[in-house]
Design a protein around this motif. Structure first.
Motif, mmCIF file in Angstrom:
data_model
loop_
_atom_site.group_PDB
_atom_site.id
_atom_site.type_symbol
_atom_site.label_atom_id
_atom_site.label_comp_id
_atom_site.label_asym_id
_atom_site.label_seq_id
_atom_site.Cartn_x
_atom_site.Cartn_y
_atom_site.Cartn_z
ATOM 1 N N GLU A 1 45.875 34.620 47.691
ATOM 2 C CA GLU A 1 46.078 33.471 48.560
ATOM 3 C C GLU A 1 45.575 33.743 49.978
ATOM 4 O O GLU A 1 45.682 34.868 50.470
ATOM 5 C CB GLU A 1 47.569 33.109 48.602
ATOM 6 C CG GLU A 1 48.138 32.708 47.256
ATOM 7 C CD GLU A 1 47.381 31.561 46.619
ATOM 8 O OE1 GLU A 1 46.907 30.666 47.344
ATOM 9 O OE2 GLU A 1 47.248 31.568 45.384
ATOM 10 N N THR B 1 46.016 34.083 53.629
ATOM 11 C CA THR B 1 47.159 34.229 54.526
ATOM 12 C C THR B 1 46.853 33.551 55.854
ATOM 13 O O THR B 1 45.690 33.367 56.230
ATOM 14 C CB THR B 1 47.468 35.709 54.779
ATOM 15 O OG1 THR B 1 46.366 36.299 55.493
ATOM 16 C CG2 THR B 1 47.684 36.460 53.462
ATOM 17 N N LEU B 2 47.901 33.191 56.579
ATOM 18 C CA LEU B 2 47.699 32.565 57.879
ATOM 19 C C LEU B 2 46.994 33.514 58.833
ATOM 20 O O LEU B 2 46.190 33.091 59.669
ATOM 21 C CB LEU B 2 49.049 32.123 58.458
ATOM 22 C CG LEU B 2 49.703 30.901 57.801
ATOM 23 C CD1 LEU B 2 50.992 30.545 58.524
ATOM 24 C CD2 LEU B 2 48.764 29.702 57.790
ATOM 25 N N ARG C 1 38.958 34.402 56.970
ATOM 26 C CA ARG C 1 39.055 33.649 55.710
ATOM 27 C C ARG C 1 38.853 32.174 56.019
ATOM 28 O O ARG C 1 39.445 31.626 56.950
ATOM 29 C CB ARG C 1 40.425 33.887 55.072
ATOM 30 C CG ARG C 1 40.709 33.082 53.807
ATOM 31 C CD ARG C 1 39.881 33.553 52.621
ATOM 32 N NE ARG C 1 40.534 33.265 51.350
ATOM 33 C CZ ARG C 1 40.539 32.077 50.739
ATOM 34 N NH1 ARG C 1 39.932 31.051 51.296
ATOM 35 N NH2 ARG C 1 41.153 31.933 49.575
ATOM 36 N N SER D 1 50.636 29.545 47.593
ATOM 37 C CA SER D 1 50.261 29.343 49.003
ATOM 38 C C SER D 1 51.437 28.801 49.811
ATOM 39 O O SER D 1 51.302 27.835 50.572
ATOM 40 C CB SER D 1 49.071 28.384 49.101
ATOM 41 O OG SER D 1 47.933 28.905 48.476
ATOM 42 N N GLU E 1 53.072 30.047 52.365
ATOM 43 C CA GLU E 1 52.924 30.187 53.811
ATOM 44 C C GLU E 1 52.060 29.066 54.382
ATOM 45 O O GLU E 1 52.402 28.455 55.402
ATOM 46 C CB GLU E 1 52.312 31.552 54.118
ATOM 47 C CG GLU E 1 52.300 31.915 55.592
ATOM 48 C CD GLU E 1 51.655 33.267 55.838
ATOM 49 O OE1 GLU E 1 52.152 34.008 56.698
ATOM 50 O OE2 GLU E 1 50.638 33.572 55.169
#
Length: 306
Positions: free
Chosen positions: A63, A65-66, A74, A267, A269
């Motif tokens: 996934e 990430t923030l 990303r 996902s 977050e």
């Protein structure tokens, strides 16, 4: 993440032009067949193996990430149908725009996401592409139906004034409830959710599936092929306005549906971050400011709250 330089007037013109018959005819493969087809795994009761296989694909997907999204390491990949007025539109300059794309652009900016990429595909490929990791988010007037919620996670809704609608010729009807359509000929797009709605809620009706263009669906009324059309309310608003002054139509919202952004269940977050900024955008009016650009030409008043 730019808006592509389209002004309000250009956007409104693009929205209304997309209801021109020639425009719709030319987009059958990309719009009609894509937007109104069902996800390949939506009916899990009839295809449990499809559901199980898709879940297996979804498990173990890495996934975004923030931290990665906010650093720019990303890219957030957003999927949608190329042309689905007013939600997804290709502007006069070729820029991908539309209500859903502008909302996710604004929300992502608030989250601090640095890079976004928009992928276009047929409607039927959206869900599978999300689960396979080809895209990270669906922005396409996507409705959180029970079957979809078994596969994907959804943000809070950003649009609640769409749904299943009816369209009829003024002077007939009104066909604004399921009961009023009993025993009538109902034209629908073959394989669409509104077709399933009509069969379930109006069992005595004669269903007329149209496996053709949206213009052909529209023409079932003046040609006498149907008494009422059951389809997507937002599209019907465009049809009504397109024929204003030539054909007198009426339409009604039969079943409101709440559109939300879909992400993978892993996902969490990202979903929670988007929920937070969407809540802010509902509260400060910025969400409706975007929606009015696309809904005002269709004479749809945005809701003030979800």
């Amino acid at each position: 993440m730019g808006r592509g330089g389209l002004g309000r007037a250009e956007r409104e013109l693009a929205i209304l032009q997309c209801f021109d018959a020639n425009c719709l005819d030319g987009r059958r493969s990309r719009l009609q067949a894509a937007v109104f087809s069902l996800d390949p795994c939506e009916n899990f009761s009839s295809s449990p193996s499809c559901f199980e296989g898709t879940i297996a694909i979804a498990q173990g997907q890495p996934e975004p990430t923030l931290a990665l999204l906010r650093s720019g390491a990303r890219t957030l990949v957003v999927g949608g149908v190329s042309e689905y007025t007013p939600f997804n539109i290709v502007g006069p300059d070729g820029q991908l725009t539309g209500m859903d794309r502008e909302i996710i652009r604004a929300a992502a900016k608030r989250v601090g996401i640095k890079q976004m990429d928009f992928k276009t595909m047929t409607f039927s490929k959206l869900g599978q592409s999300l689960l396979e990791g080809k895209i990270d988010l669906i922005a396409n007037n996507y409705w959180p139906t029970p079957d979809r919620e078994r596969l994907y996670a959804f943000t809070m809704p950003y649009f609640v004034r769409g749904g299943v609608g009816s369209l009829w010729v003024e002077g007939t009807g009104p066909f604004d409830t399921a009961a009023s359509m009993a025993g009538k000929r109902i034209a629908v797009v073959k394989g669409s959710y509104p077709e399933a709605w009509a069969r379930e809620h109006v069992p005595t009706a004669i269903i007329v599936p149209v496996d053709g263009t949206l213009a052909e669906l529209d023409d079932t009324l003046p040609s006498g092929g149907a008494d009422v059309v059951v389809a997507f309310y937002t599209w019907q608003r465009g049809v009504l306005l397109k024929h204003k002054g030539s054909r007198a139509y009426k339409n009604a919202l039969l079943q409101p549906m709440r559109a939300a952004f879909a992400v993978r269940k892993g996902s969490k977050e990202l979903r929670e971050a988007l929920d937070g900024v969407l809540k802010e955008m509902w509260a400060d009016g910025s969400l409706n400011k975007i929606k009015r650009v696309y809904l005002d030409p269709l004479e749809i008043e945005p809701a003030m709250s979800p």
